[in-house]
Design a protein around this motif. Structure first.
Motif, PDB file in Angstrom:
ATOM      1  N   GLY A 119       0.899  -1.058   0.016  1.00  0.00           N
ATOM      2  CA  GLY A 119       0.009   0.262  -0.214  1.00  0.00           C
ATOM      3  C   GLY A 119       0.867   1.226  -0.085  1.00  0.00           C
ATOM      4  O   GLY A 119       1.861   1.370  -0.765  1.00  0.00           O
ATOM      5  N   LEU A 120       0.678   2.084   0.825  1.00  0.00           N
ATOM      6  CA  LEU A 120       1.425   3.017   1.103  1.00  0.00           C
ATOM      7  C   LEU A 120       2.603   2.893   1.774  1.00  0.00           C
ATOM      8  O   LEU A 120       4.070   3.232   1.375  1.00  0.00           O
ATOM      9  N   GLU A 121       2.618   2.132   2.843  1.00  0.00           N
ATOM     10  CA  GLU A 121       3.732   1.611   3.631  1.00  0.00           C
ATOM     11  C   GLU A 121       3.237   0.628   4.673  1.00  0.00           C
ATOM     12  O   GLU A 121       2.317   0.719   5.195  1.00  0.00           O
ATOM     13  N   GLY A 122       3.873  -0.456   4.840  1.00  0.00           N
ATOM     14  CA  GLY A 122       3.611  -1.453   5.903  1.00  0.00           C
ATOM     15  C   GLY A 122       4.870  -1.642   6.740  1.00  0.00           C
ATOM     16  O   GLY A 122       6.166  -1.478   6.335  1.00  0.00           O
ATOM     17  N   HIS A 123       4.823  -2.716   7.575  1.00  0.00           N
ATOM     18  CA  HIS A 123       6.013  -3.164   8.402  1.00  0.00           C
ATOM     19  C   HIS A 123       5.529  -4.647   9.075  1.00  0.00           C
ATOM     20  O   HIS A 123       4.202  -4.633   9.488  1.00  0.00           O
ATOM     21  N   TYR A 124       6.254  -5.505   8.987  1.00  0.00           N
ATOM     22  CA  TYR A 124       6.378  -7.043   9.898  1.00  0.00           C
ATOM     23  C   TYR A 124       6.947  -6.891  11.101  1.00  0.00           C
ATOM     24  O   TYR A 124       8.297  -6.378  10.943  1.00  0.00           O
ATOM     25  N   ASP A 125       6.266  -7.385  12.041  1.00  0.00           N
ATOM     26  CA  ASP A 125       7.123  -7.689  13.438  1.00  0.00           C
ATOM     27  C   ASP A 125       6.502  -8.721  14.238  1.00  0.00           C
ATOM     28  O   ASP A 125       5.130  -8.648  14.662  1.00  0.00           O
ATOM     29  N   ASP A 126       7.378  -9.767  14.481  1.00  0.00           N
ATOM     30  CA  ASP A 126       6.641 -10.818  15.369  1.00  0.00           C
ATOM     31  C   ASP A 126       5.014 -11.107  15.187  1.00  0.00           C
ATOM     32  O   ASP A 126       4.166 -11.010  15.916  1.00  0.00           O
ATOM     33  N   THR A 152       2.654 -10.112  13.121  1.00  0.00           N
ATOM     34  CA  THR A 152       1.798  -9.059  13.008  1.00  0.00           C
ATOM     35  C   THR A 152       2.537  -8.323  11.666  1.00  0.00           C
ATOM     36  O   THR A 152       3.732  -7.936  11.621  1.00  0.00           O
ATOM     37  N   LEU A 153       1.620  -8.126  10.840  1.00  0.00           N
ATOM     38  CA  LEU A 153       1.762  -7.195   9.885  1.00  0.00           C
ATOM     39  C   LEU A 153       0.834  -5.951   9.706  1.00  0.00           C
ATOM     40  O   LEU A 153      -0.242  -6.198   9.468  1.00  0.00           O
ATOM     41  N   ASN A 154       1.438  -4.780   9.717  1.00  0.00           N
ATOM     42  CA  ASN A 154       0.426  -3.666   9.678  1.00  0.00           C
ATOM     43  C   ASN A 154       0.842  -2.840   8.379  1.00  0.00           C
ATOM     44  O   ASN A 154       1.742  -2.700   8.048  1.00  0.00           O
ATOM     45  N   PHE A 155      -0.190  -2.203   7.826  1.00  0.00           N
ATOM     46  CA  PHE A 155       0.023  -1.060   6.681  1.00  0.00           C
ATOM     47  C   PHE A 155      -1.085  -0.365   6.439  1.00  0.00           C
ATOM     48  O   PHE A 155      -2.023  -0.387   7.063  1.00  0.00           O
ATOM     49  N   THR A 156      -0.629   0.719   5.734  1.00  0.00           N
ATOM     50  CA  THR A 156      -1.849   1.713   5.827  1.00  0.00           C
ATOM     51  C   THR A 156      -1.716   1.989   4.113  1.00  0.00           C
ATOM     52  O   THR A 156      -0.849   2.063   3.457  1.00  0.00           O
ATOM     53  N   THR A 157      -3.102   2.539   3.568  1.00  0.00           N
ATOM     54  CA  THR A 157      -3.001   2.747   2.354  1.00  0.00           C
ATOM     55  C   THR A 157      -4.383   3.773   2.167  1.00  0.00           C
ATOM     56  O   THR A 157      -5.582   3.284   2.828  1.00  0.00           O
ATOM     57  N   GLY A 158      -4.552   4.642   1.337  1.00  0.00           N
ATOM     58  CA  GLY A 158      -5.899   5.502   1.548  1.00  0.00           C
ATOM     59  C   GLY A 158      -6.186   5.999   2.755  1.00  0.00           C
ATOM     60  O   GLY A 158      -5.454   6.504   3.635  1.00  0.00           O
ATOM     61  N   LYS A 159      -7.273   5.671   3.225  1.00  0.00           N
ATOM     62  CA  LYS A 159      -7.870   6.232   4.370  1.00  0.00           C
ATOM     63  C   LYS A 159      -8.145   4.879   5.496  1.00  0.00           C
ATOM     64  O   LYS A 159      -8.448   5.029   6.595  1.00  0.00           O
TER      65      LYS A 159
END
Length: 283
Positions: free
Chosen positions: A106-113, A115-122
């Motif tokens: 998407g716009l940016e994400g990260h993985y850690d233990d 868990t993967l979080n990312f953001t894109t648009g709203k």
């Protein structure tokens, strides 16, 4: 088309797991565990009790949750609708670890233990696995890459984040503080990023006010709080002796206030503030 025909068409061609324009994917080998759950401002506490107020401060609107199972393994996907890209990236940035290994999702994400979080648009998407080999990184990456384009085809970093000059900026340090910036209610919200200069580390920040009058009111209140001998009312450069935050350098143009605090000289501060201001469009 009659109402009866429309209902029949929906029954013949069901859409997989949707909630408004939010879709959850099929995951090979996995089964959906129940229906998609939805939360709003009235019941978000049922899902994230204790953290809901923080999400509200970032313009939270809705949360959609889907859960999957594969034997004893579990996969959970949460999609937070944060109203607009400014707030979605903002809350993502506040929860992103400083040492995060960011990824192009998407716009940016990260993985850690697991868990993967990312953001894109709203949207701000949070995914996690349980009891999956290698913590499910490959699975999460695959599903995230599949989902991201369905939420926003062409995500762009909002202008206020993109305005921070790149030179000497700490990578991925842009954030959005939604309220009480620097611990002061008069300041409201602010975008910020970390830099390394000749004197050490410092913060460059951008305050975007609705109009010039609102920026002027903030400047007035801040000077009064800092007990300035005279209250400046014209756009330009200001040096504020903040009793809580030390010396703060502020450049005011139109509806924008760009400043710096920390280990930075006035020359460095105003030069960088001017560069950031040139990337913005003061009104």
């Amino acid at each position: 088309m009659s109402k009866k025909s429309l209902i029949l068409l929906v029954l013949l061609f069901p859409v997989l797991a949707f909630a408004e324009n939010v879709e959850f994917p099929d995951v090979d080998g996995w089964q959906r565990d129940g229906d998609v759950k939805t939360y709003n401002r009235d019941n978000l506490f049922e899902r994230i009790d204790g953290a809901s107020e923080f999400y509200f401060s970032y313009a939270f609107e809705k949360l959609y949750v889907a859960e999957y199972k594969k034997g004893d393994a579990e996969l959970t996907i949460e999609i937070y609708d944060q109203h607009d890209p400014v707030h979605a990236y903002g809350i993502y940035s506040m929860e992103r670890p400083a040492s995060a290994d960011t990824k192009s999702i998407g716009l940016e994400g990260h993985y850690d233990d697991a868990t993967l979080n990312f953001t894109t648009g709203k949207y701000y998407v949070k995914m996690n696995t349980y009891n999956v080999d290698d913590a499910g990184e490959a699975l999460l990456m695959k599903v995230a890459q599949q989902m991201a384009p369905t939420l926003c085809k062409n995500p762009k970093l909002p202008a206020q984040y993109a305005a921070f000059p790149q030179e000497n900026r700490v990578p991925h340090s842009q954030q959005y503080v939604s309220t009480n910036f620097m611990g002061l209610s008069m300041m409201g919200s602010a975008f910020r990023a970390k830099y390394t200069g000749s004197e050490g580390d410092f913060t460059l920040f951008i305050m975007h006010k609705k109009d010039k009058e609102a920026a002027a009111e903030t400047m007035k209140k801040y000077q009064e709080f800092s007990q300035a001998e005279t209250i400046g009312t014209k756009e330009g450069e200001y040096t504020i002796n903040d009793p809580f935050n030390g010396t703060v350098y502020l450049l005011w143009k139109g509806n924008y206030l760009v400043g710096a605090s920390g280990k930075v000289t006035s020359q460095e501060a105003f030069k960088l503030a001017e560069k950031a201001m040139n990337n913005l469009k003061p009104e």
